[in-house]
Design a protein around this motif. Sequence first.
Motif, PDB file in Angstrom:
ATOM      1  N   TYR A   1     -74.430 -65.091 -59.492  1.00 30.25           N
ATOM      2  CA  TYR A   1     -74.402 -66.532 -59.228  1.00 30.25           C
ATOM      3  C   TYR A   1     -74.118 -66.780 -57.746  1.00 30.25           C
ATOM      4  N   TYR A   2     -74.768 -67.800 -57.208  1.00 32.92           N
ATOM      5  CA  TYR A   2     -74.623 -68.163 -55.796  1.00 32.92           C
ATOM      6  C   TYR A   2     -74.527 -69.687 -55.676  1.00 32.92           C
ATOM      7  N   GLU A   3     -73.790 -70.147 -54.675  1.00 32.94           N
ATOM      8  CA  GLU A   3     -73.754 -71.559 -54.313  1.00 32.94           C
ATOM      9  C   GLU A   3     -74.740 -71.742 -53.158  1.00 32.94           C
ATOM     10  N   VAL A   4     -75.695 -72.665 -53.321  1.00 29.22           N
ATOM     11  CA  VAL A   4     -76.772 -72.824 -52.352  1.00 29.22           C
ATOM     12  C   VAL A   4     -76.891 -74.294 -51.928  1.00 29.22           C
ATOM     13  N   PRO A   5     -76.875 -74.582 -50.616  1.00 22.56           N
ATOM     14  CA  PRO A   5     -77.161 -75.954 -50.171  1.00 22.56           C
ATOM     15  C   PRO A   5     -78.620 -76.291 -50.488  1.00 22.56           C
ATOM     16  N   ILE A   6     -78.861 -77.501 -50.996  1.00 20.87           N
ATOM     17  CA  ILE A   6     -80.225 -77.898 -51.346  1.00 20.87           C
ATOM     18  C   ILE A   6     -80.541 -79.288 -50.816  1.00 20.87           C
ATOM     19  N   ASN A   7     -81.812 -79.491 -50.523  1.00 19.47           N
ATOM     20  CA  ASN A   7     -82.329 -80.816 -50.223  1.00 19.47           C
ATOM     21  C   ASN A   7     -82.933 -81.352 -51.507  1.00 19.47           C
ATOM     22  N   ILE A   8     -82.749 -82.644 -51.734  1.00 15.30           N
ATOM     23  CA  ILE A   8     -83.220 -83.255 -52.974  1.00 15.30           C
ATOM     24  C   ILE A   8     -84.184 -84.374 -52.638  1.00 15.30           C
ATOM     25  N   SER A   9     -85.355 -84.341 -53.259  1.00 12.65           N
ATOM     26  CA  SER A   9     -86.290 -85.455 -53.135  1.00 12.65           C
ATOM     27  C   SER A   9     -86.348 -86.121 -54.500  1.00 12.65           C
ATOM     28  N   ASN A  10     -86.172 -87.428 -54.501  1.00 14.16           N
ATOM     29  CA  ASN A  10     -86.094 -88.163 -55.747  1.00 14.16           C
ATOM     30  C   ASN A  10     -87.355 -88.966 -55.964  1.00 14.16           C
ATOM     31  N   GLY A  11     -87.748 -89.102 -57.183  1.00 11.69           N
ATOM     32  CA  GLY A  11     -88.940 -89.848 -57.554  1.00 11.69           C
ATOM     33  C   GLY A  11     -89.204 -89.608 -59.022  1.00 11.69           C
ATOM     34  N   GLU A  12     -90.428 -89.880 -59.464  1.00 12.42           N
ATOM     35  CA  GLU A  12     -90.776 -89.603 -60.863  1.00 12.42           C
ATOM     36  C   GLU A  12     -90.583 -88.119 -61.162  1.00 12.42           C
TER      37      GLU A  12
ATOM     38  N   ILE B   1     -86.674 -42.696 -40.809  1.00  9.35           N
ATOM     39  CA  ILE B   1     -87.020 -43.348 -39.539  1.00  9.35           C
ATOM     40  C   ILE B   1     -87.205 -44.850 -39.748  1.00  9.35           C
ATOM     41  N   ILE B   2     -87.826 -45.227 -40.882  1.00  3.80           N
ATOM     42  CA  ILE B   2     -88.013 -46.641 -41.207  1.00  3.80           C
ATOM     43  C   ILE B   2     -87.042 -46.983 -42.333  1.00  3.80           C
ATOM     44  N   VAL B   3     -86.173 -47.971 -42.081  1.00  2.00           N
ATOM     45  CA  VAL B   3     -85.181 -48.381 -43.070  1.00  2.00           C
ATOM     46  C   VAL B   3     -85.399 -49.851 -43.405  1.00  2.00           C
ATOM     47  N   VAL B   4     -85.415 -50.172 -44.695  1.00  2.00           N
ATOM     48  CA  VAL B   4     -85.561 -51.544 -45.152  1.00  2.00           C
ATOM     49  C   VAL B   4     -84.182 -52.193 -45.167  1.00  2.00           C
ATOM     50  N   LYS B   5     -84.106 -53.445 -44.727  1.00  2.00           N
ATOM     51  CA  LYS B   5     -82.821 -54.144 -44.698  1.00  2.00           C
ATOM     52  C   LYS B   5     -82.313 -54.419 -46.104  1.00  2.00           C
ATOM     53  N   ASP B   6     -81.013 -54.618 -46.217  1.00  2.00           N
ATOM     54  CA  ASP B   6     -80.370 -54.903 -47.499  1.00  2.00           C
ATOM     55  C   ASP B   6     -80.545 -56.362 -47.919  1.00  2.00           C
ATOM     56  N   GLU B   7     -80.846 -57.251 -46.969  1.00  2.00           N
ATOM     57  CA  GLU B   7     -80.901 -58.680 -47.260  1.00  2.00           C
ATOM     58  C   GLU B   7     -82.310 -59.126 -47.657  1.00  2.00           C
ATOM     59  N   ILE B   8     -82.361 -60.049 -48.620  1.00  2.00           N
ATOM     60  CA  ILE B   8     -83.602 -60.685 -49.051  1.00  2.00           C
ATOM     61  C   ILE B   8     -83.400 -62.182 -48.923  1.00  2.00           C
ATOM     62  N   GLU B   9     -84.388 -62.881 -48.398  1.00  2.00           N
ATOM     63  CA  GLU B   9     -84.318 -64.337 -48.319  1.00  2.00           C
ATOM     64  C   GLU B   9     -85.276 -64.925 -49.351  1.00  2.00           C
ATOM     65  N   ILE B  10     -84.740 -65.811 -50.184  1.00  2.00           N
ATOM     66  CA  ILE B  10     -85.537 -66.477 -51.209  1.00  2.00           C
ATOM     67  C   ILE B  10     -85.603 -67.955 -50.870  1.00  2.00           C
ATOM     68  N   SER B  11     -86.809 -68.479 -50.722  1.00  3.62           N
ATOM     69  CA  SER B  11     -87.022 -69.916 -50.525  1.00  3.62           C
ATOM     70  C   SER B  11     -87.558 -70.478 -51.825  1.00  3.62           C
ATOM     71  N   PHE B  12     -87.000 -71.604 -52.253  1.00  4.16           N
ATOM     72  CA  PHE B  12     -87.492 -72.199 -53.488  1.00  4.16           C
ATOM     73  C   PHE B  12     -87.738 -73.689 -53.316  1.00  4.16           C
ATOM     74  N   ASP B  13     -88.686 -74.187 -54.086  1.00  2.00           N
ATOM     75  CA  ASP B  13     -89.049 -75.600 -54.126  1.00  2.00           C
ATOM     76  C   ASP B  13     -89.359 -75.914 -55.590  1.00  2.00           C
ATOM     77  N   LEU B  14     -88.341 -76.352 -56.320  1.00  2.00           N
ATOM     78  CA  LEU B  14     -88.474 -76.601 -57.742  1.00  2.00           C
ATOM     79  C   LEU B  14     -88.743 -78.081 -58.005  1.00  2.00           C
ATOM     80  N   LYS B  15     -89.660 -78.352 -58.918  1.00  2.00           N
ATOM     81  CA  LYS B  15     -89.988 -79.707 -59.313  1.00  2.00           C
ATOM     82  C   LYS B  15     -89.460 -79.935 -60.732  1.00  2.00           C
ATOM     83  N   VAL B  16     -88.806 -81.073 -60.945  1.00  2.00           N
ATOM     84  CA  VAL B  16     -88.218 -81.394 -62.234  1.00  2.00           C
ATOM     85  C   VAL B  16     -88.707 -82.758 -62.678  1.00  2.00           C
ATOM     86  N   LYS B  17     -89.382 -82.795 -63.811  1.00  2.00           N
ATOM     87  CA  LYS B  17     -89.870 -84.059 -64.356  1.00  2.00           C
ATOM     88  C   LYS B  17     -88.733 -84.723 -65.108  1.00  2.00           C
ATOM     89  N   LYS B  18     -88.530 -86.013 -64.837  1.00  2.00           N
ATOM     90  CA  LYS B  18     -87.430 -86.748 -65.481  1.00  2.00           C
ATOM     91  C   LYS B  18     -87.800 -87.212 -66.862  1.00  2.00           C
TER      92      LYS B  18
END
Length: 96
Positions: free
Chosen positions: A42-53, A79-96
């Motif tokens: 579980y993670y706490e994530v700052p989010i932007n919210i767009s409101n509408g239908e 010689i080539i090492v992959v970083k431990d961090e992954i960045e996930i971007s999400f844009d979820l749509k929720v119908k009311k």
Amino acid sequence: FHDLIKSDEYPEILLEISKVKLRTKSFGVATVCITMAGKQRYYEVPINISNGEIAGFQGELELNIKDFELEPPKKLFGIIVVKDEIEISFDLKVKK
């Protein structure tokens, strides 16, 4: 990346928003559950919210693969090492 997340055994990465705390009409903090390679975190994530239908929740989450007991692969004898961090971007749509 295929071997890193054990995609043969766990073909999906699941992102679930379990709770949203509004700070303003267009900004909040979401509690997000990520399931990857059979482990949940579980993670706490700052989010932007767009409101509408159809409401939208947009955010970015940086996580460490070691949180899921995964190790980054090393190529060409380390010689080539992959970083431990992954960045996930999400844009979820929720119908009311």
